[in-house]
Motif scaffolding. Structure first.
Motif, mmCIF file in Angstrom:
data_model
loop_
_atom_site.group_PDB
_atom_site.id
_atom_site.type_symbol
_atom_site.label_atom_id
_atom_site.label_comp_id
_atom_site.label_asym_id
_atom_site.label_seq_id
_atom_site.Cartn_x
_atom_site.Cartn_y
_atom_site.Cartn_z
ATOM 1 N N LEU A 150 39.538 39.129 32.441
ATOM 2 C CA LEU A 150 39.197 39.263 33.855
ATOM 3 C C LEU A 150 39.754 38.062 34.607
ATOM 4 C CD1 LEU A 150 35.429 40.301 33.550
ATOM 5 C CD2 LEU A 150 37.409 41.798 33.752
ATOM 6 N N LEU A 151 40.209 38.299 35.834
ATOM 7 C CA LEU A 151 40.734 37.234 36.683
ATOM 8 C C LEU A 151 39.603 36.724 37.569
ATOM 9 C CD1 LEU A 151 44.151 38.824 37.688
ATOM 10 C CD2 LEU A 151 43.572 37.467 35.676
ATOM 11 N N LYS A 152 39.175 35.483 37.324
ATOM 12 C CA LYS A 152 37.988 34.942 37.987
ATOM 13 C C LYS A 152 38.105 34.895 39.503
ATOM 14 C CE LYS A 152 36.067 31.814 34.457
ATOM 15 N NZ LYS A 152 35.780 30.388 34.163
ATOM 16 N N ASN A 153 39.283 34.599 40.011
ATOM 17 C CA ASN A 153 39.446 34.326 41.441
ATOM 18 C C ASN A 153 40.031 35.483 42.229
ATOM 19 O OD1 ASN A 153 38.478 31.629 41.131
ATOM 20 N ND2 ASN A 153 40.467 31.074 40.259
ATOM 21 N N TYR A 154 40.086 36.670 41.614
ATOM 22 C CA TYR A 154 40.612 37.852 42.301
ATOM 23 C C TYR A 154 39.633 39.004 42.148
ATOM 24 C CZ TYR A 154 44.912 35.213 42.629
ATOM 25 O OH TYR A 154 45.836 34.240 42.910
ATOM 26 N N TYR A 155 39.423 39.700 43.260
ATOM 27 C CA TYR A 155 38.407 40.739 43.311
ATOM 28 C C TYR A 155 39.035 42.064 43.739
ATOM 29 C CZ TYR A 155 35.579 36.509 43.320
ATOM 30 O OH TYR A 155 35.048 35.296 42.993
ATOM 31 N N MET A 156 38.306 43.139 43.484
ATOM 32 C CA MET A 156 38.824 44.463 43.813
ATOM 33 C C MET A 156 38.989 44.647 45.325
ATOM 34 S SD MET A 156 39.274 46.277 40.993
ATOM 35 C CE MET A 156 39.042 48.014 41.282
ATOM 36 N N THR A 157 38.110 44.032 46.104
ATOM 37 C CA THR A 157 38.180 44.138 47.552
ATOM 38 C C THR A 157 38.065 42.745 48.155
ATOM 39 O OG1 THR A 157 35.795 44.354 47.955
ATOM 40 C CG2 THR A 157 36.982 46.366 47.366
ATOM 41 N N VAL A 158 38.096 42.669 49.490
ATOM 42 C CA VAL A 158 37.945 41.377 50.157
ATOM 43 C C VAL A 158 36.536 40.826 49.975
ATOM 44 C CG1 VAL A 158 39.740 41.775 51.867
ATOM 45 C CG2 VAL A 158 37.405 42.527 52.337
ATOM 46 N N ASN A 159 35.605 41.686 49.626
ATOM 47 C CA ASN A 159 34.225 41.257 49.361
ATOM 48 C C ASN A 159 34.155 40.585 47.992
ATOM 49 O OD1 ASN A 159 31.499 40.907 49.001
ATOM 50 N ND2 ASN A 159 30.957 43.061 49.302
ATOM 51 N N LYS A 160 33.786 39.305 47.981
ATOM 52 C CA LYS A 160 33.757 38.556 46.727
ATOM 53 C C LYS A 160 32.589 38.952 45.823
ATOM 54 C CE LYS A 160 36.497 34.614 48.187
ATOM 55 N NZ LYS A 160 36.630 33.146 48.215
ATOM 56 N N ASN A 161 31.748 39.862 46.293
ATOM 57 C CA ASN A 161 30.717 40.417 45.429
ATOM 58 C C ASN A 161 31.205 41.659 44.691
ATOM 59 O OD1 ASN A 161 28.691 38.518 46.117
ATOM 60 N ND2 ASN A 161 28.270 39.626 48.022
ATOM 61 N N SER A 162 32.415 42.095 45.009
ATOM 62 C CA SER A 162 32.989 43.227 44.291
ATOM 63 C C SER A 162 33.453 42.759 42.907
ATOM 64 C CB SER A 162 34.152 43.822 45.086
ATOM 65 O OG SER A 162 35.210 42.892 45.219
ATOM 66 N N PRO A 163 33.725 43.699 41.993
ATOM 67 C CA PRO A 163 34.099 43.309 40.634
ATOM 68 C C PRO A 163 35.390 42.499 40.589
ATOM 69 C CG PRO A 163 33.511 45.644 40.735
ATOM 70 C CD PRO A 163 33.593 45.160 42.142
ATOM 71 N N ASN A 164 35.472 41.613 39.591
ATOM 72 C CA ASN A 164 36.728 40.900 39.338
ATOM 73 C C ASN A 164 37.801 41.877 38.883
ATOM 74 O OD1 ASN A 164 34.521 38.591 38.379
ATOM 75 N ND2 ASN A 164 36.270 37.778 39.485
ATOM 76 N N ILE A 165 39.043 41.522 39.116
ATOM 77 C CA ILE A 165 40.157 42.316 38.597
ATOM 78 C C ILE A 165 40.133 42.252 37.071
ATOM 79 C CG2 ILE A 165 42.673 42.444 38.397
ATOM 80 C CD1 ILE A 165 41.669 43.437 41.070
ATOM 81 N N ALA A 166 40.078 43.411 36.437
ATOM 82 C CA ALA A 166 40.137 43.493 34.980
ATOM 83 C C ALA A 166 41.591 43.749 34.594
ATOM 84 C CB ALA A 166 39.233 44.605 34.466
ATOM 85 N N LEU A 167 42.273 42.704 34.141
ATOM 86 C CA LEU A 167 43.691 42.848 33.814
ATOM 87 C C LEU A 167 43.886 43.560 32.486
ATOM 88 C CD1 LEU A 167 46.654 42.253 34.433
ATOM 89 C CD2 LEU A 167 46.356 40.012 33.362
ATOM 90 N N LEU A 168 43.193 43.100 31.439
ATOM 91 C CA LEU A 168 43.335 43.692 30.111
ATOM 92 C C LEU A 168 42.008 44.309 29.690
ATOM 93 C CD1 LEU A 168 45.451 40.914 28.325
ATOM 94 C CD2 LEU A 168 46.240 42.988 29.478
#
Length: 605
Positions: A108-126
């Motif tokens: 998971l990428l700690k500093n990137y989120y699915m939306t502009v809302n930082k309460n949304s899930p982190n980007i799951a790369l792998l």
């Protein structure tokens, strides 16, 4: 008037360019974005009954159940817990390494989120096996001579030592003893960004020479939910194959290929890398830059559907009692420009910068990004940086604009003479044109000069759009007020009074505040020149700002802000230059003519 005719031609050409842009670039992008929104809604929902599958100890049962639905955080976590793992924790990443195969399949990428809302899930790369979104990377060994077990995708590695948590300050050490005289040890390191290093050593205690080759592979089950790219950028298989240079295959090309065309093999080379890239993220394998290897792209839908980029090293021998060590790397993370460039420079990775698709106008796009990024570091806002870049570009292009507007001013000044020529030669168009061209030569006027400011703007427009579209630095970059993502369209709409009315607006009616401002500035800029006398041209001339407003409503807000600001500066620039040339500024007169229609006179029949 002649200069109006040329200006009209330039605008019509611009319209065709933007219509093509809308069809080929923006529509696929918006379709992908709407698909992303639906995917996010699914991700944020739980799947009833799936967690109960954990009661069954069989990983396969859980994976088969998970494969029937889209991945959710709950089910993803349940699958991850079924295998022994090492935790990953860095400033940028969190996740784990599966000891089965020593696969990185949870990242998971700690500093990137699915939306502009930082309460949304982190980007799951792998992600682990069992989902449409499954995506992992692994290293192993192959051999034509070894008669014993060697590390592959199903090999269970064991932790050597006490450390079970991979951080930039604490590498982890694994061991696999095949019980037949071969002992493999693996040290895994990670830096503070996105680079993993796999140091593999093999000790031969078999009493005979063993020939081995190391391999690495990136495997992805399905293309990203955001769609597999547009004409604007490449998504899919990618690599720099030594002296063969950059090679790519899109997801679509690989899946549509038949037979042998589903495998692209690149023979022995040194230097380079190979992997899979998306719009903002990438996974790239980096073999030793001075060692020979061969690589390939492949697609399989026979046993288990997946896309794969892989490489295998040239075989090496390990003598009895000897130990051989090989080091490979893998990049897995966000395609930050400074990070990618830093890896290329510091690790000597050949043309690693090509992991970011700057496009065929890279000689404009890259400097454009560098300038915007430099200004951003000064002012702290990418939107303000875009406004400053527009001013800088206006200054750089001032000589061309000045020459163009001076030519327009001269053409206005010779209109009485041109009218005399038309009256003198009547319907003899050939003599009319000859006399007019002679007048142009005498007055040193270029009749096409008025088109140049508009034409020269399009490469800049494209470069800025490319920067906004592909660079992760622009993703979720706020401006002011309601613009929280310069890379996305203005989220407001005229048809619900910019959010004052509590109802949703259909997508095709999402015409926001900034596109309207852009349309107004374009309307004013066009009114700097008289309306064409031809009724058809006049109608198109009048409707043009409205058409552009509707089309640009779906473009990134940063680009619309740029265009509105550029129009404003152009109006000021044209007014100042033409006034100095003694030409009349017709803006207010033209506005009066447009809004205050003369009453029609009706003759007697």
């Amino acid at each position: 008037m002649e200069y109006n005719h040329n200006y009209f031609i330039a605008i019509v050409l611009s319209l065709f360019v933007l219509i093509g842009w809308q069809f080929f670039f923006v529509s696929p992008q918006n379709k992908s974005e709407r698909k992303v929104s639906k995917t996010i809604e699914k991700v944020e929902q739980s799947v009833p009954g799936m967690i109960e599958a954990r009661n069954d100890s069989s990983v396969v049962v859980l994976q088969q159940a998970a494969a029937s639905v889209d991945m959710t955080p709950q089910v993803r976590g349940a699958v991850i817990e079924q295998s022994p793992r090492i935790e990953i924790d860095t400033p940028q990443l969190k996740g784990s390494i599966n000891l089965v195969g020593a696969q990185i399949d949870d990242l998971l990428l700690k500093n990137y989120y699915m939306t502009v809302n930082k309460n949304s899930p982190n980007i799951a790369l792998l992600n682990p096996l069992g989902f449409k979104q499954s995506y992992f990377v692994e290293f192993g060994f192959s051999s034509d001579t070894a008669k014993t077990d060697i590390p592959r995708n199903q090999t269970l590695w064991h932790i050597e030592g006490d450390n079970q948590r991979l951080t930039p300050l604490s590498p982890v050490r694994l061991v696999f003893d095949n019980g037949s005289g071969l002992i493999f040890r693996r040290t895994i390191l990670v830096d503070k960004q996105y680079m993993f290093t796999f140091e593999d050593s093999v000790t031969n205690q078999t009493g005979e020479v063993i020939s081995l080759a190391s391999y690495g592979r990136v495997v992805r089950v399905s293309p990203p939910d955001t769609g597999s790219g547009t004409y604007l950028l490449h998504e899919g298989m990618i690599g720099v194959m030594g002296d063969q240079g950059l090679k790519t295959r899109t997801y679509h090309d690989m899946s549509e290929a038949k037979g042998k065309d589903r495998i692209a093999v690149f023979n022995e080379m040194t230097g380079g890398w190979i992997g899979v890239t998306d719009k903002y993220w990438a996974v790239a394998l980096i073999p030793p830059q001075d060692a020979f290897y061969k690589s390939r792209f492949s697609y399989n839908d026979t046993d288990a559907t997946h896309y794969q980029s892989d490489f295998v090293s040239k075989a090496f021998s390990v003598a009895p009692g000897a130990t051989k060590t090989v080091t490979n790397r893998v990049f897995a993370g966000a395609k930050q420009v400074d990070v990618i460039n830093g890896y290329e420079k510091n690790l000597g990775i050949k043309q690693f910068e090509l992991l970011i698709d700057w496009g065929w106008l890279n000689f404009i796009t890259k400097p454009m990004f560098v300038l915007i990024d430099w200004l951003y570091r000064l002012v702290g806002n990418f939107g303000v940086a875009i406004l400053l870049v527009t001013v800088i570009l206006k200054i750089i292009l001032f000589p061309l604009a000045s020459k163009s507007y001076k030519s327009l001013a001269r053409m206005k000044n010779i209109q009485p003479t041109m009218m005399e020529i038309r009256e003198k030669y009547g319907d003899d168009r050939i003599k009319q044109q000859q006399a007019i061209m002679e007048l142009y030569r005498k007055e040193k006027i270029n009749p096409l000069a008025g088109c140049w400011p508009l034409i020269i703007q399009f490469p800049i427009f494209f470069a800025l759009y490319k920067v906004l579209y592909i660079t992760i630095e622009m993703r979720h970059a706020p401006f002011f007020g309601w613009i929280q993502d310069l890379a996305a369209p203005d989220p407001t709409s005229l048809f619900n009074l910019f959010g004052l009315l509590p109802h949703n607006v259909p997508h095709f009616l999402m015409i926001g505040f900034w596109p309207i401002i852009m349309g107004i500035t374009m309307f004013l800029q066009m009114r700097m020149n008289p309306t064409p006398p031809d009724p058809t041209q006049a109608m198109i001339f009048n409707w043009m700002p409205l058409i552009f407003t509707w089309m640009l409503a779906t473009f990134p807000a940063g680009l619309v802000i740029y265009w509105a600001w550029n129009n404003t500066l152009s109006i000021i620039q044209q007014a100042v230059i033409m006034k100095r040339q003694g030409a009349r500024i017709e803006l207010f007169d033209n506005l009066k003519t447009f809004f205050i229609r003369k009453p029609r006179t009706h003759g007697k029949s």
